[in-house]
Design a protein around this motif. Sequence first.
Motif, PDB file in Angstrom:
ATOM      1  N   LYS A 140     100.871  71.804  66.604  1.00 53.99           N
ATOM      2  CA  LYS A 140     100.053  73.014  66.398  1.00 53.99           C
ATOM      3  C   LYS A 140     100.561  74.130  67.296  1.00 53.99           C
ATOM      4  N   TYR A 146      93.905  78.896  63.171  1.00 53.02           N
ATOM      5  CA  TYR A 146      92.527  78.787  62.667  1.00 53.02           C
ATOM      6  C   TYR A 146      92.578  78.203  61.270  1.00 53.02           C
ATOM      7  N   ASP A 147      91.484  77.537  60.893  1.00 49.54           N
ATOM      8  CA  ASP A 147      91.363  76.968  59.548  1.00 49.54           C
ATOM      9  C   ASP A 147      92.640  76.247  59.101  1.00 49.54           C
ATOM     10  N   GLY A 148      93.237  75.514  60.021  1.00 44.01           N
ATOM     11  CA  GLY A 148      94.404  74.713  59.664  1.00 44.01           C
ATOM     12  C   GLY A 148      95.716  75.487  59.606  1.00 44.01           C
ATOM     13  N   GLU A 175      98.434  63.507  69.381  1.00 47.35           N
ATOM     14  CA  GLU A 175      98.305  62.225  68.698  1.00 47.35           C
ATOM     15  C   GLU A 175      97.489  62.453  67.421  1.00 47.35           C
ATOM     16  N   VAL A 177      94.760  61.367  65.102  1.00 48.55           N
ATOM     17  CA  VAL A 177      93.625  60.441  65.213  1.00 48.55           C
ATOM     18  C   VAL A 177      93.150  60.084  63.800  1.00 48.55           C
ATOM     19  N   GLU A 182      84.501  63.437  61.206  1.00 42.41           N
ATOM     20  CA  GLU A 182      84.471  64.535  62.172  1.00 42.41           C
ATOM     21  C   GLU A 182      83.025  64.970  62.350  1.00 42.41           C
ATOM     22  N   ASN A 257      88.153  67.714  69.940  1.00 46.78           N
ATOM     23  CA  ASN A 257      89.227  68.389  69.192  1.00 46.78           C
ATOM     24  C   ASN A 257      89.343  69.841  69.621  1.00 46.78           C
ATOM     25  N   GLU A 258      88.276  70.613  69.462  1.00 45.79           N
ATOM     26  CA  GLU A 258      88.351  72.000  69.929  1.00 45.79           C
ATOM     27  C   GLU A 258      86.971  72.566  70.162  1.00 45.79           C
TER      28      GLU A 258
HETATM   29  P1  ADP Z   1      91.782  74.920  63.402  1.00 42.83           P
HETATM   30  O1  ADP Z   1      91.654  75.574  64.745  1.00 42.83           O
HETATM   31  O2  ADP Z   1      92.820  75.533  62.536  1.00 42.83           O
HETATM   32  O3  ADP Z   1      90.456  74.656  62.738  1.00 42.83           O
HETATM   33  P2  ADP Z   1      91.919  72.105  64.119  1.00 42.83           P
HETATM   34  O4  ADP Z   1      92.687  71.686  65.314  1.00 42.83           O
HETATM   35  O5  ADP Z   1      90.440  72.013  64.200  1.00 42.83           O
HETATM   36  O6  ADP Z   1      92.440  73.525  63.726  1.00 42.83           O
HETATM   37  O7  ADP Z   1      92.428  71.279  62.869  1.00 42.83           O
HETATM   38  C1  ADP Z   1      91.900  71.428  61.562  1.00 42.83           C
HETATM   39  C2  ADP Z   1      91.664  70.064  60.938  1.00 42.83           C
HETATM   40  O8  ADP Z   1      92.895  69.318  60.878  1.00 42.83           O
HETATM   41  C3  ADP Z   1      90.730  69.183  61.757  1.00 42.83           C
HETATM   42  O9  ADP Z   1      89.388  69.487  61.483  1.00 42.83           O
HETATM   43  C4  ADP Z   1      91.151  67.803  61.272  1.00 42.83           C
HETATM   44  O10 ADP Z   1      90.609  67.507  60.002  1.00 42.83           O
HETATM   45  C5  ADP Z   1      92.653  67.927  61.158  1.00 42.83           C
HETATM   46  N1  ADP Z   1      93.290  67.552  62.466  1.00 42.83           N
HETATM   47  C6  ADP Z   1      93.614  68.403  63.459  1.00 42.83           C
HETATM   48  N2  ADP Z   1      94.109  67.754  64.529  1.00 42.83           N
HETATM   49  C7  ADP Z   1      94.116  66.442  64.213  1.00 42.83           C
HETATM   50  C8  ADP Z   1      94.505  65.249  64.908  1.00 42.83           C
HETATM   51  N3  ADP Z   1      95.009  65.276  66.155  1.00 42.83           N
HETATM   52  N4  ADP Z   1      94.347  64.061  64.265  1.00 42.83           N
HETATM   53  C9  ADP Z   1      93.851  64.012  63.002  1.00 42.83           C
HETATM   54  N5  ADP Z   1      93.458  65.105  62.306  1.00 42.83           N
HETATM   55  C10 ADP Z   1      93.597  66.311  62.883  1.00 42.83           C
END
Ligand code: ADP
Length: 362
Positions: A140, A146-148, A175, A177, A182, A257-258
């Motif tokens: 990342k 944002y939003d993937g 890593e 996960v 979620e 996660n965030e």
């Molecule tokens: P954003 O800030 O773009 O929303 P996220 O880091 O929340 O980014 O990632 C968006 C989605 O991608 C998460 O809600 C999850 O579904 C998937 N994801 C992100 N990081 C991981 C991870 N380390 N392991 C598994 N899935 C992940």
Amino acid sequence: MKTIGIIGGGQLGLMIAEQARLLGVRTVCLDPATDAPAGAVCDDHIVGRFDDPEAVEELCRRSDVVTYEFENVPGEILIPLCGKYNIPQGYRPLYDSQDRLREKSNARDHGLRTPRFAAVDDMASLRAAVAEIGLPAVLKTRTLGYDGHGQQVLRTEEDLRKAEPLLAVPCILEEFVPFDFEASIVMVSDGERVVSFPIGRNVHRDGILDLCFVPAEVDGAVLARMKSESERFMRDCGYRGILAIEYFVRQGEIYFNEMAPRPHNSGHYTIEGATTNQFRELVRYLVGMPLEEPRLVAPTVMKNILGQDLEEARKVAAEHRPGVYVHLYGKSESRPKRKMGHITFVGMQAGEYERDWAARFV
Ligand code: ADP
């Protein structure tokens, strides 16, 4: 009558302004778009950019208290104003959340478990990080994702080569996960008390929140731990105002996660699904009213409406069904994957949604 200044005029600003009005509080927003969603509801709208110090200061001058509805407010602008005007959430939670490396380090340092992660700046450090963390992993960008957007799942050697364009900016490797689900929590703190909203289970589609089911139909002990650890984290960090944290849950373990120091999409259900909502409690905090402990009214489902769902959402709105609340944000341009609104179904559980509603949104 007090006035809240909101940096940003998107849907979060719009919903803050709606709740402020119900509490007899004025609002003024700052947004570069003349047709920003919040502009339609705020008492005043300053058309200006978030990185224009003059415009942000003008917002501060016109307000008794200032908040933000998005996390990328530049520090150079906000920090000097924090000493001069009433910005009670301060810059700190923004700073801690603007960079994924800092964000995860901060969470880990405050006792929350995170997926394993490493800083990555070029192909050599990516290879080193993969050797340590293994595959699959998620690469990342450290900032402005944002939003993937700005992330890629790496499963094979070939994927590493394909990820090279992302390395043009500093990145983080995490890593992967393989979560069971979620979940997220929204909290509001006045510096002494922390209140938190019932935890929902979130379903993402293409990296964008799609559905939120509340209560999360999972082990109560896991939810209780998520609540207590999150509230302790918010206290320990000294954050005030609003904070949302997103987690992965796997085999009873919770992984940070965030976080976001603003109202959160997964908390939209609270408007009708809880006895008080995330926007209202933020407003109450900002104007010095005592916080209210929220309770769930009934099981609730929140469905995000993206551009491709808009037509169907309008049909749902025209059906006027009890317990179904359609929010459309009034954005002038609809695009696929753009958040255009949301629908809240109060008194509904996941099974009923899947059976009766899911097929309407494809
Ligand atoms: P954003 O800030 O773009 O929303 P996220 O880091 O929340 O980014 O990632 C968006 C989605 O991608 C998460 O809600 C999850 O579904 C998937 N994801 C992100 N990081 C991981 C991870 N380390 N392991 C598994 N899935 C992940």
